[in-house]
Design a protein around this motif. Sequence first.
Motif, short mmCIF file in Angstrom:
data_model
loop_
_atom_site.label_atom_id
_atom_site.label_comp_id
_atom_site.label_asym_id
_atom_site.label_seq_id
_atom_site.Cartn_x
_atom_site.Cartn_y
_atom_site.Cartn_z
N ARG A 79 -0.75 5.00 -6.23
CA ARG A 79 -1.61 4.86 -5.06
C ARG A 79 -1.34 6.06 -4.16
N GLU A 81 -2.30 7.44 -0.72
CA GLU A 81 -2.89 7.15 0.59
C GLU A 81 -3.06 8.49 1.29
N LEU A 93 -9.38 1.59 -7.44
CA LEU A 93 -8.32 1.60 -8.44
C LEU A 93 -8.96 1.84 -9.80
N GLY A 127 -6.22 5.06 -6.30
CA GLY A 127 -5.08 4.61 -7.07
C GLY A 127 -5.48 4.20 -8.47
N LEU A 152 2.14 -3.06 -5.65
CA LEU A 152 1.15 -2.49 -4.74
C LEU A 152 1.07 -3.28 -3.44
N ASP A 161 -4.54 -0.20 4.08
CA ASP A 161 -5.08 0.39 2.85
C ASP A 161 -5.86 -0.69 2.12
N PRO A 163 -7.90 -1.22 -1.22
CA PRO A 163 -8.39 -0.77 -2.54
C PRO A 163 -9.67 -1.50 -2.94
#
Length: 448
Positions: A79, A81, A93, A127, A152, A161, A163
Amino acid sequence: MHSTIENLKREIFARNSGEPEFQQAVAEVLDSLAPVLERHPEYLDQDIVHRLAEPERQIIFRVPWIDSEGKVNINRGFRVEYNSALGPYKGGLRFHPTVNLSIVKFLGFEQIFKNALTGLPIGGGKGGSDFDPRGRSDRDIMTFCQSFMTELSRHIGEYTDVPAGDIGVGTREIGYLFGQYKRIQNRFEAGVLTGKGLSWGGSLVRPEATGYGTIFFAREMYGTRNESFEDKTVSVSGSGNVAIYAIEKAQQLGAKVVTASDSSGVIYDPDGIDLDLLKQVKLEERGRIREYADRRSNRVEFHEKLADVWQIPVDVALPCATENELDLESAQALIKNGVQVVAEGANMPCTADAATLLRETDSVLFGPAKAVNSGGVATSALEMQQNASRDSWSFEYTEARLDEIMVSVHERCRATAADYGAPNDYVLGANIAGFTKVVEAMIAQGVV
């Protein structure tokens, strides 16, 4: 200024050696920045380019899991960021054996500008894992997703965050990931993932959004020449959500789409793609594209060479599969055959040489991925809005919002390009518009 740009590229490449996809993405943006850096020398004083090219955080972790046969497997999770100047990190992802740090950094870097162009308050991140879900049972995929999310979950949250899905990660995988996150955190934090199922916090139009958005942007490009999709012939690569729903919307606008593909080959259907059959083969049965040809008429051709999709004469070409799928030779073939619009539905699907040629050909309108395929993340942000307000919008309302956003993205790119003296250069417009929005926020927030 050209020498300054070249020096910046050399320094960034040296710091990120062995990462060709990331270097390609950085070069594509930096090569557009000379005019904006000349207009805003304070960006150089703030060393903003180096700061922007360095992710805020890079997370790599081990994903151990046991498959249905009792075998222990070890995959690698990522991942990145990248930038939170405009909002929480936002990006998909990807589960695919090709995933590595270079791929994830390239995708995350692109995501910064893509998200900025939408005008919505979201930062950039990306990610995934080198896990290959193809041929795996639902149980194996669930077990992997639970192990992946166990690590995660330490790093994500609706204000930190968020995803979403990408290649290899659809509603099924998002469901398994969300279930494990909920189990670990002991709360129903609906906004932590987007691309969820409709019955538990998902948004209508999200599966269609990237494909629909691609067509909305291409429609606006055509509109600058007083043209439309009516009666146009279109080639599309890929056969996942992006490709299928780009085909669907193009057909709704009156176009005839004649191709689709997957990693096994290409189909050419001169009568126009039978969308119901394609959805059955790819979305319901998770089959291979050749099965479409086997069930359709004798006129359908199947080609094992993936590049053959770009040899067919069309008015519009939509690369919607994966990065660097359309090379210089393919771009030359498209131009020779009279293509009018090329719009990148996938992330960086054109090689650098191909993109340069298409961009410099006056007869072609070329739309870069960071603008063209921003509809997916835009609708993810709309899903976040619905989750935050505990609301659910209709399909028609959400699609109208998506259309409105894509029109504004197109206008932002075109107006910025015109401001810098190149009104038809969507690459220049997208890069500068996204760049300036992010760096102004970064400068306002100090050296952080």
